[in-house]
Design an enzyme around this catalytic site. Structure first.
Site, short mmCIF file in Angstrom:
data_model
loop_
_atom_site.label_atom_id
_atom_site.label_comp_id
_atom_site.label_asym_id
_atom_site.label_seq_id
_atom_site.Cartn_x
_atom_site.Cartn_y
_atom_site.Cartn_z
N PRO A 10 13.48 31.68 -11.12
CA PRO A 10 13.64 31.38 -9.73
C PRO A 10 13.91 32.78 -8.97
CG PRO A 10 15.40 30.48 -10.88
CD PRO A 10 14.38 30.86 -11.94
N ASN A 11 13.07 32.78 -7.85
CA ASN A 11 13.32 33.89 -6.83
C ASN A 11 12.87 35.21 -7.20
OD1 ASN A 11 14.60 32.18 -5.09
ND2 ASN A 11 16.50 32.08 -6.52
N ARG A 18 14.18 40.66 -1.71
CA ARG A 18 15.31 40.18 -1.87
C ARG A 18 16.47 41.15 -2.46
NH1 ARG A 18 16.14 37.27 -7.69
NH2 ARG A 18 18.02 36.39 -7.02
N TYR A 23 18.19 44.66 -6.62
CA TYR A 23 16.89 44.58 -7.56
C TYR A 23 16.01 45.91 -7.12
CZ TYR A 23 19.06 40.13 -8.49
OH TYR A 23 19.91 39.08 -8.84
N ASN A 74 12.83 36.53 -18.18
CA ASN A 74 14.03 36.46 -17.34
C ASN A 74 14.16 35.31 -16.63
OD1 ASN A 74 15.56 37.19 -15.26
ND2 ASN A 74 14.60 38.78 -14.39
N ALA A 77 18.68 32.95 -12.36
CA ALA A 77 19.86 32.14 -12.12
C ALA A 77 20.02 31.36 -13.09
CB ALA A 77 19.79 31.38 -10.68
N HIS A 80 22.28 31.37 -16.38
CA HIS A 80 23.83 31.10 -16.36
C HIS A 80 24.06 29.64 -16.24
CE1 HIS A 80 23.60 35.23 -15.31
NE2 HIS A 80 22.99 34.90 -14.01
N ASP A 87 18.03 25.17 -24.99
CA ASP A 87 17.49 24.28 -26.04
C ASP A 87 15.92 24.31 -26.20
OD1 ASP A 87 20.06 23.31 -26.38
OD2 ASP A 87 19.71 21.37 -25.31
N GLU A 98 15.37 38.31 -23.72
CA GLU A 98 15.72 38.02 -22.46
C GLU A 98 15.85 39.21 -21.64
OE1 GLU A 98 18.73 34.75 -21.87
OE2 GLU A 98 19.99 36.45 -20.67
N HIS A 100 16.92 41.37 -17.87
CA HIS A 100 17.56 41.05 -16.52
C HIS A 100 17.18 42.56 -15.93
CE1 HIS A 100 19.23 37.35 -17.08
NE2 HIS A 100 19.50 37.77 -18.29
N LEU A 101 16.87 42.57 -14.67
CA LEU A 101 16.58 43.91 -13.77
C LEU A 101 18.17 44.49 -13.66
CD1 LEU A 101 14.52 42.10 -11.51
CD2 LEU A 101 13.65 44.21 -12.33
N SER A 102 19.16 43.67 -13.22
CA SER A 102 20.47 44.19 -13.08
C SER A 102 21.41 44.11 -14.16
CB SER A 102 21.02 43.24 -11.80
OG SER A 102 21.22 41.83 -12.16
N ARG A 107 28.32 42.32 -12.64
CA ARG A 107 28.33 41.52 -11.59
C ARG A 107 29.49 40.46 -11.38
NH1 ARG A 107 22.24 40.38 -10.16
NH2 ARG A 107 23.29 39.82 -8.12
N ARG A 111 27.93 35.47 -13.51
CA ARG A 111 26.80 35.82 -13.94
C ARG A 111 26.95 36.42 -15.50
NH1 ARG A 111 23.04 35.87 -9.37
NH2 ARG A 111 24.12 36.05 -7.82
C1 DQA Z 1 18.58 38.41 -12.77
C2 DQA Z 1 20.25 38.28 -12.84
C3 DQA Z 1 20.62 36.97 -12.56
O1 DQA Z 1 21.79 36.71 -12.34
C4 DQA Z 1 20.12 36.33 -10.92
O2 DQA Z 1 20.20 35.29 -10.70
C5 DQA Z 1 18.58 36.75 -10.97
C6 DQA Z 1 17.97 37.99 -11.42
C7 DQA Z 1 18.37 39.98 -13.06
O3 DQA Z 1 17.12 40.37 -13.24
O4 DQA Z 1 18.98 40.82 -12.71
O5 DQA Z 1 17.85 36.21 -9.92
O6 DQA Z 1 18.18 37.49 -13.77
#
Ligand code: DQA
Length: 149
Positions: A10-11, A18, A23, A74, A77, A80, A87, A98, A100-102, A107, A111
């Site tokens: 998501p997002n 954003r 990011y 990725n 959100a 978490h 599952d 998995e 993650h950009l950050s 953080r 997270r």
């Molecule tokens: C994220 C880190 C997550 O905590 C956050 O909700 C995201 C992006 C990352 O790629 O750093 O949407 O997955």
């Protein structure tokens, strides 16, 4: 040829607009182009999806078992919060990485826990777009050399 499913949660469709301080300016289109370039170099097939819906991500993973050899995800959100995605990864038995950009571990405290990472082969966190490429390469290496999976 090995087939890899890439899932953006998501997002992530809003990357480039954003929270630029976290990011950066990179867009999902640029990430996807970099993944496709890497796939070509590594001679693997790649299919990429983005979804803002937990159930849709569960369905994508559920259907992946017969169609793909590995997953790069990725979960954003849902990392978490989602026992359902964790599952689904476990049920698929597919080697999953998995990304993650950050760096989620420096953080907010909510997270700093990933519910999904323990279902994965490994996790790459904190390198911006490069996290996807590093994770992708790790996944491909593990598929070629089954010792890691
Ligand atoms: C994220 C880190 C997550 O905590 C956050 O909700 C995201 C992006 C990352 O790629 O750093 O949407 O997955």
């Amino acid at each position: 040829m090995k087939r890899i499913l890439v899932i953006h949660g998501p997002n992530l469709n809003l990357l480039g607009e954003r929270e630029l301080d976290i990011y950066g300016k990179v867009t999902i289109k640029e990430i996807n182009e970099a993944i496709k370039k890497e796939a070509k170099t590594s001679k693997v097939e790649v299919t990429i999806h983005q979804s803002n819906h937990e159930g849709e991500i569960v369905d994508l993973i559920g259907k992946a078992r017969k169609k793909y050899d590995g997953i790069l995800i990725n979960p954003a959100a849902y990392t978490h919060t989602s026992v359902a995605i964790r599952d689904a990864i476990l049920a698929s038995s597919l080697p999953t990485v998995e990304v993650h950009l950050s760096n989620i571990y420096k953080r907010e405290s909510f997270r700093q826990q990933s519910l999904t990472a323990p279902a994965c082969l490994g996790q790459v966190s904190g390198f911006g777009m490069e996290s996807y490429i590093l994770g992708f390469q790790g996944l491909i290496t593990s598929l070629k050399d089954n010792k890691m999976s």
